[in-house]
Design a protein around this motif. Sequence first.
Motif, short mmCIF file in Angstrom:
data_model
loop_
_atom_site.label_atom_id
_atom_site.label_comp_id
_atom_site.label_asym_id
_atom_site.label_seq_id
_atom_site.Cartn_x
_atom_site.Cartn_y
_atom_site.Cartn_z
N MET A 1 5.05 -28.13 44.04
CA MET A 1 6.19 -28.88 43.54
C MET A 1 5.76 -29.99 42.58
O MET A 1 6.47 -30.32 41.64
CB MET A 1 6.98 -29.49 44.71
N VAL A 2 4.57 -30.55 42.83
CA VAL A 2 4.04 -31.57 41.92
C VAL A 2 3.75 -30.93 40.56
O VAL A 2 4.09 -31.49 39.50
CB VAL A 2 2.77 -32.22 42.50
N LEU A 3 3.10 -29.77 40.59
CA LEU A 3 2.83 -29.05 39.34
C LEU A 3 4.13 -28.71 38.63
O LEU A 3 4.25 -28.86 37.40
CB LEU A 3 2.05 -27.77 39.64
N PHE A 4 5.13 -28.27 39.39
CA PHE A 4 6.42 -27.91 38.81
C PHE A 4 7.04 -29.11 38.09
O PHE A 4 7.53 -28.99 36.96
CB PHE A 4 7.35 -27.41 39.92
N ASN A 5 7.01 -30.27 38.72
CA ASN A 5 7.61 -31.46 38.10
C ASN A 5 6.84 -31.89 36.85
O ASN A 5 7.45 -32.31 35.86
CB ASN A 5 7.65 -32.61 39.12
N GLN A 6 5.50 -31.78 36.90
CA GLN A 6 4.71 -32.16 35.73
C GLN A 6 5.06 -31.30 34.52
O GLN A 6 5.27 -31.80 33.41
CB GLN A 6 3.22 -32.03 36.06
N LEU A 7 5.14 -29.99 34.74
CA LEU A 7 5.41 -29.08 33.63
C LEU A 7 6.88 -29.15 33.20
O LEU A 7 7.19 -28.96 32.03
CB LEU A 7 5.02 -27.66 34.01
N ARG A 8 7.76 -29.44 34.14
CA ARG A 8 9.18 -29.57 33.78
C ARG A 8 9.37 -30.75 32.84
O ARG A 8 10.08 -30.65 31.84
CB ARG A 8 10.01 -29.76 35.05
N PHE A 9 8.72 -31.86 33.16
CA PHE A 9 8.81 -33.02 32.28
C PHE A 9 8.04 -32.79 30.98
O PHE A 9 8.26 -33.49 30.00
CB PHE A 9 8.29 -34.27 32.98
N GLY A 10 7.16 -31.80 30.97
CA GLY A 10 6.44 -31.45 29.75
C GLY A 10 7.22 -30.53 28.84
O GLY A 10 6.71 -30.10 27.80
#
Length: 770
Positions: free
Chosen positions: A463-472
Amino acid sequence: MVTVCSTSASRSWLPASTLPHQSSPPLKTRRPSCCFRVFSWNKVINCRTLKLEKVKACTFSVVLACEDTLFFNDWPQLLQSSIGSKNLHLGRTIHGYLIKKGNRNEAFEGNNLVNMYSKLKRLDDAQQVFDEMPVRDTVTWTSLMKGYSQNGDTKSVFRIASDMFGFGEKFNEHTCTVILKECNSLEDRKRGEQVHGFAIKSGVEKNVSVGTSLISMYSKCGCLSDAEKVFNGIDNKDVRCLNYMILEYGKVGCGEKAMWVFIHLLSSGLEPSEFTYANIISACDGDVGVNEGKQLHGLSVKYGVVGESPIGNALITMYRKHGMVEEVERMFGTMDARDLISWTALLTAYLRRGNADKAVNVFSETLGLGFECDSVYLSILLDGCSEWRNLELGGQIHGFVIKFGYLTDVKIGTALVDMYAKCGDLQSSKRVFNGLSNKTTASFNAILVGYMESYEDDEEDPMVLFNQLRFGGIRPDFITFSRLLSLSAGQASLLKGKNLHAYTIKTGYETDLTVSNAVITMYAKCGSIEEADKTFSSMENHDSVSWNAMICGYALHGHGRRAVSLFADMKKKGFGPDEITALAILQACTYSGLWETGISLFSEMEPEYGVRPVVEHFACMVDLLGRAGKFSEAIDFINKGPFSDSTLLWRTLVNVSKLHGEMEFGILASKRLLDLEPEEAGSYILVSNMYAGGGMLDEAANVRTVMNDLKLGKEAGCSWIEVEDKVHTFVASDMNHPKITEIYAELDVLRDEMQRCLDRSDLHLIGNIS
């Protein structure tokens, strides 16, 4: 005729308007002969044929004088010739001539120049000509848009279309076609609908070219019903339009509809092309099957078109999809001309069958024949390595990818990420992923698999990876949501699941069937069966997965009657049960004591629904019979069935005997289980617990002693609970939690309350007996 010559060999080629003025005495003009030529270094344009011809290298450039009548009339043809021969120098020369002649980008001249520069991929020059034109018409705007479209610049196409509308310029059929070609996704649907409105307003919506483009746009945006409406509204359909509709029906598995369009094409007197046969054969994958494909194969042989590569490739692909590898090999062997698509289809057939050796041989033979493997071929091969979990071969293919220079290809990069992730090498997967210059949703979905499978051992939360890439800037799709929702379901993390559900609503993916089904499963596994029911009821459409997810949810929560009732509704809606449906209903009947209903369903599975019972269905039946107290029938059921040596069935019988205190049947089942599985620690623990539960402590200790003598060990099971977005994990007799004192104190309170409830129940029972 007046000529301007450059006597300096080092002088660069310049348009006529940039050459210095040359004064010369007037020459007698004469009409040029038909062999008159325009020189451009070592090539010439023959004015009679308008074809480029090679000549010996010239040391000077000849620019035609603007007074020449022939050139004055024929410059548009020469400009077309410069496009056909990709001769930018000639095009610039004509541009210079037009400037010198005094035409300051009038509409006709400007349109031709914009078209020339666009087709020669000189968009900066095309844009400059466009910007300097005092008068523009529909052709001007459309030509520039088409140039950007051909160069893959979708944003510029939409920008110019918006400016064109702002200036009040009318859209014609070519304008609509160019814009619609760029509407390739769900996000572009609104633009496509606006163009559709302009087409109706302009009266060109029934134009076959515009109609075909609208069909393409709606199909790419996932709106096939709208594509059908456009198709049905076109009066004079041509072969291209019919071919496209056949193709789109085939893509979504509507083979029967594709066949009707094919029949309409034939009955209309139109001549089917090779693409017609290729498309209709490719459509034999859904509700139209291999029998129809074989008939089309015969038809293509009858009309002598089976030798065409697209048709041969379509037949190979059709047989491959139906698992008919022998037919694939036979068809491949009869083809006179094989291209890379043919070899790719053969490779895919072997990969789907799991024949790694033959797939590798095809790869070697393809290289040996001199074919340069493209990104599609290599990505399919990498997908095979992912499916087989073959890390060694995948690493070798990675080497070929580097050698062929495909490392920057998005599709190849995604396949590599997926291969390493599924093979358990998360570090290599992360390295490839981090090295991608253009990270996409597909590449994120690929690495997400690796994070999910190794989540317990990896310090990074998916989920952390998901949020990082979503904001990217990476937008999740239905696959992203379904995988993350499945992760939340597996962790019983209701808070994460609710957040993801809210995000699906925000992004519009809540209506996607795959996502909705994942939401149902997530709520059911996280203990919120009413939310699962609410999601199911709010769905406009259901598929078999939807019904199965909800029935499984009811079974998991012990709502047997609701599960059986939903099963009846499912059948009324025309959905037949499959293996999963039957298993869920049997489990629901087991947990709810509906043993008669369960036995009835089991007896109807194969004759009524065509579902052949597997070992899991038999295990459910053993559990159901045992909970109903029918232990003799359960043992007969196992011994007379096809899975009499299945440890799953005997383990189930031991467990249900323990639950009911039936030690006689439990001991019988235990002996059989340990005979079948003498080195499985879990079986010894189950048997030991059964003896201990029945008060046979010596026998329980003996089983544990045998287990220790065999040096068998079992990994301890664990439980977990999520509190304030933090997961707390426990094992049996765990004393490591920082709040262990408060936890055990609360357990003592619950134990005392349970005991009081039991005591009150016993007193009530004694009173009734008295």
